[in-house]
Structures are given as C-alpha cells and as structure tokens.
Motif scaffolding. Structure first.
Motif, PDB file in Angstrom:
ATOM      1  N   HIS A  61      42.616  32.660  29.604  1.00 45.15           N
ATOM      2  CA  HIS A  61      43.197  34.015  29.629  1.00 45.15           C
ATOM      3  C   HIS A  61      44.723  33.944  29.709  1.00 45.15           C
ATOM      4  CE1 HIS A  61      42.360  38.423  30.910  1.00 45.15           C
ATOM      5  NE2 HIS A  61      43.514  38.325  30.269  1.00 45.15           N
ATOM      6  N   HIS A  63      48.287  35.322  27.744  1.00 40.75           N
ATOM      7  CA  HIS A  63      48.947  36.163  26.733  1.00 40.75           C
ATOM      8  C   HIS A  63      50.224  35.458  26.298  1.00 40.75           C
ATOM      9  CE1 HIS A  63      46.412  39.792  27.370  1.00 40.75           C
ATOM     10  NE2 HIS A  63      46.287  39.287  28.578  1.00 40.75           N
ATOM     11  N   LYS A 148      37.939  39.548  22.405  1.00 39.49           N
ATOM     12  CA  LYS A 148      38.398  40.366  23.525  1.00 39.49           C
ATOM     13  C   LYS A 148      38.386  41.824  23.113  1.00 39.49           C
ATOM     14  CE  LYS A 148      41.068  41.399  27.269  1.00 39.49           C
ATOM     15  NZ  LYS A 148      42.442  40.939  27.416  1.00 39.49           N
ATOM     16  N   HIS A 233      39.092  39.215  34.358  1.00 40.76           N
ATOM     17  CA  HIS A 233      39.814  39.613  35.584  1.00 40.76           C
ATOM     18  C   HIS A 233      39.075  40.643  36.446  1.00 40.76           C
ATOM     19  CE1 HIS A 233      41.082  42.963  33.102  1.00 40.76           C
ATOM     20  NE2 HIS A 233      42.013  42.285  32.456  1.00 40.76           N
ATOM     21  N   ASP A 306      45.217  34.977  33.579  1.00 42.17           N
ATOM     22  CA  ASP A 306      45.724  36.239  33.015  1.00 42.17           C
ATOM     23  C   ASP A 306      47.251  36.261  33.052  1.00 42.17           C
ATOM     24  OD1 ASP A 306      45.885  38.654  31.731  1.00 42.17           O
ATOM     25  OD2 ASP A 306      45.180  39.860  33.408  1.00 42.17           O
TER      26      ASP A 306
HETATM   27 ZN   LIG Z   1      44.962  39.826  30.120  1.00 46.99          ZN
END
Ligand SMILES: [Zn+2]
Length: 444
Positions: A61, A63, A148, A233, A306
């Motif tokens: 996870h 970004h 996702k 998450h 995340d």
């Molecule tokens: Zn995320």
C-alpha cells in the motif's frame, strides 16, 4: 561461477518462528536454511550475531504518485526510502498519479515512469472505477496485481468511487482470476462535514459506522460473486468481529491495518498537526487496543504503510485546519520500527511482524517468491537490530518531503543492512529494482 553467501543470525524470523539459523543464498535465491553453525562452504559469509534477520518487507500500500504528481512522491525517492526501511518490494497504488492506472495505456505510462529508477522491486495495483469494467481483465493480463477501488470520494476527481452494484460487477469480472479487489471501505452515507477545524471534529465526521457499513457492502459482494476481497487500512477496531465472522463463513476476505493506527491514538494528536490526517482517521485509545487484539488473533492479516505524502503546502500546516488539509500519512521508511516498538512491549515476536509485514502482503499481491525466508524464495533479506533505539527526524528520511507524524518520536529497532535478491542494497548505488507482474515475473 555462481556466488554463494551465508548469513547467520541467532534470531532469524522463519515462517514457523524465530530461531538461530544460517541462510544460504545462491545467486538471487535462498538455497537452504540450516543450523546456525552449519558449514556451508559459501564464497561469502556474514554473521549478524544477535542482530535479527527478517524477510524483506512487502508493502502492498504505497502511493508513489508518479507520473503526474512527482512533486508529491516519486519512484526514486519512495524506493530509496523503502530500502532504508527494510522494504524490498512495494506495490504502487493506482491513484494520485496522472494518469490513474485504470487502463492498459495508463499502466504503460506508469511502467515507463518507473523503469530504471527503482531501488527495490515494484509491482502495481490497477484501479476499478465507474465505466472501466472492460479494462479489468486486460489490465490483469498486462500484469497488475488486482484492483483498488473506493466506496467513497477518493479526493481525486479522475478516481471516482464505485456504487455497491459497480463493486459487485467488478468482482464478478475478476472472480475466476482469483485476483483481489482491495477496497477503501468507508460508506459516504455515514460521513458528514466536520463541525470545526480541530482533530476531534474530524474523527467524529468519519465514524466507525462508516467503515462498518462499507465492509458489509464488501462482504455481500464477495459472498455473492466468490471474488477475493481485501479491506485496506482498517481503522475501526469494532469492525474486527464483522471481518472475523465473514472469514469464518468462508468468504475470501482479508484485512490490513497500518502502523499509524497501531502506534498513535486520537487523544495524542497535538492541536493543528495536520500531518496526522488520514482517512479513515486515527481513532481513540480503546480502538487501538481493539486493533491490536484483532491483529494478535489473526482477524487482521497484515500491516502495510499506506504511505501517502503530498506537496507540503497541501497539508495546510500554517492554519492547521483538518477540514482542508490533504489526507495521507508519510511513513514508508519507519513502519517497521514503529510497529516493532509497540509489538515488543506487548510480547509479540519478530515472527509475528514478519507474518504481518512480509508473508501476508506477498500472498495478497500474488508474489510467491517474496515475503518468507524459505528455500526457493528470493533472497530479499533485512538485518534488523531489534534493541537499537533512535529518534525520528523527518529531515533524515529519504521519502520526498520531511513531514511525518513520527517526528521526534523514539522508536526501537533499526534496519542495518538490506539484500535485494542476494545483493546488498546501496542507497547511492545503481537502481536494481525490478518491475513485477502478478505471479512474480517481469512486467513491461
Ligand atoms: Zn492509500
């Protein structure tokens, strides 16, 4: 001539527990796991002594935001930060980049952007958005890990959420493949505008019931289609029973949480410190207890970062208004020590950490050669001193912007060396990371 390397440690995190062992690496692969003192005739030898040896972490996870928002984060900086944090594979999220990864053409743009600049291995999630149902199987064939999706506004206009019916259609399209649909599970019907600029108002605006209603939607869709579903998450500890019950009923469901939900609590968020803002929010201490219980009992399967930075001005740190600040926590490099700092206090072991941060994420991503110290796996290995303490200084972290909620915190556990496919990772050296497809082969 083939190279062989033996790494010895009195604390090797193996799938069945932590013990003394010697790990024999031939070229890029783990060839044997033997007793600590075994004579293996390797061409090179490292004895870590009391320093632990972990499987390289797999962070499903992340970004990365490149191409398009490379001023937020990019492949070079994110993968260097990952390597420094003991993460040898990252899986990039399909949104925040421009274009978003919702078509094969967009995946090609992402691969072109990533090529040649990754310090660790990188794999890619595709995105499921309204209207791209016809792209899902082609994207899977092109090498994404799975998809996702959001059930609530993502904050990114070109990555809109799916309705319950669209979620079901995406899952139906993917059920035969076994590829996971990974879901940001908050129900917009249960979310409201915050009543003020502070942190408590922000938490109240995104209550646990929003996660609950969305998870119920995911469970129904997974049950009705047979698709593999995963909750990203999970932040609401009171939803653990729901996840556990769905699993017990045989539904192909899993869940992750993140170090920040396990480390911080809402009571501790200083006024105006918007680097703590993420969605769903970090909740109160009893909720954190519930998440730890769910993790310890296996209801929550894994822990991933995340990592979601943005340009510093979007965090609105001057006014400190949680209504307007961009959400997302930057923590890629320190997830392992953050988790370990609390886990060790709670009597949990490095084998638990390896299961949550390496083995489970590798299986979610469909990367069978990753995430375990086991014969035949990639020799992605991390020397980790579980007793060394350090103070987090954002300015010393390798991700693009120094802002992190862990600033000034003392953490326990330090990554000292990292091997990617048998070769030490040199932060200043060549970018040896590969771009991986589901299953583990090369993509692009
Ligand atoms: Zn995320």
């Amino acid at each position: 001539m083939t190279e062989t390397l033996v790494i010895r440690s009195t604390r090797v995190a193996l799938p069945d527990g932590v013990r003394e062992a010697a790990v024999l690496v031939r070229d890029d692969t783990i060839e044997a796991v033997e007793d600590y003192g075994a004579q293996l005739g390797a061409t090179a030898e490292v004895d870590l002594g009391e320093c632990a040896l972990l499987p390289g972490l797999v962070d499903t996870h992340v970004h990365v935001n490149e191409p398009g928002r490379t001023d937020w984060e990019g492949f070079a900086s994110a993968t260097r930060a990952a390597a420094a944090g003991g993460i040898t594979t990252i899986c990039d999220m399909p949104l925040n980049s421009v274009p978003v990864t919702t078509t094969v053409q967009a995946l090609r743009a992402k691969l072109a952007a990533a090529a040649g600049q990754c310090a660790v291995d990188v794999a890619f999630w595709g995105g499921a958005v309204p209207g791209n149902a016809g792209e899902l199987v082609p994207l899977l064939d092109a090498g994404v890990l799975g998809f996702k999706c959001f059930l609530i506004d993502s904050g990114i206009a070109d990555f809109p959420p799916l309705s319950a019916e669209e979620l079901r259609a995406a899952m139906r399209a993917l059920a035969d493949s076994g590829a996971p649909v990974i879901v940001h599970a908050e129900d917009p019907a249960e979310v409201r505008e915050p009543t003020g600029p502070g942190y408590d108002a922000f938490v109240a605006s995104r209550p646990t019931v929003a996660e609950r209603r969305a998870i119920e939607t995911v469970v129904r869709a997974a049950a009705g289609t047979g698709a593999r579903a995963h909750i990203v998450h999970l932040a609401a500890g009171d939803c653990a029973a729901l996840v556990g019950a769905a699993k017990a009923a045989g539904i192909a469901l899993s869940a992750e949480t993140c170090p920040h939900y396990l480390f911080f609590a809402a009571e501790e968020v200083p006024a105006g410190r918007t680097e703590f803002k993420c969605c769903p929010p970090v909740r109160y201490a009893p909720n954190r207890e519930a998440l730890w219980r769910a993790l310890a009992t296996g209801v929550i399967d894994g822990v991933v970062s995340d990592h979601s930075p943005c340009a510093p001005e979007l965090k609105d740190t001057e006014r400190g208004d949680f209504r307007t600040a961009w959400g997302g926590i930057a923590s890629l490099q320190i997830g392992l020590p953050a988790l370990w700092t609390v886990a060790r206090r709670r009597g949990l072991s490095l084998a638990d950490v390896a299961r949550w941060m390496s083995e489970f994420p590798a299986s979610l991503a469909g990367l069978p050669a990753k995430g375990r110290i086991a014969v035949g796996c990639d020799a992605d290995l991390v020397a980790f001193d579980p007793d060394a303490a350090f103070v987090v200084r954002g300015s010393e972290l390798l991700h693009k912007h120094p802002l992190t909620p862990y600033e000034g915190r003392t953490l326990t556990g330090r990554v000292s060396r990292v091997w990617l496919r048998g070769i030490p990772v040199d932060p200043g050296g060549p970018a040896r990371g590969r771009l991986l497809r589901r299953g583990g082969g090369s993509i692009g």
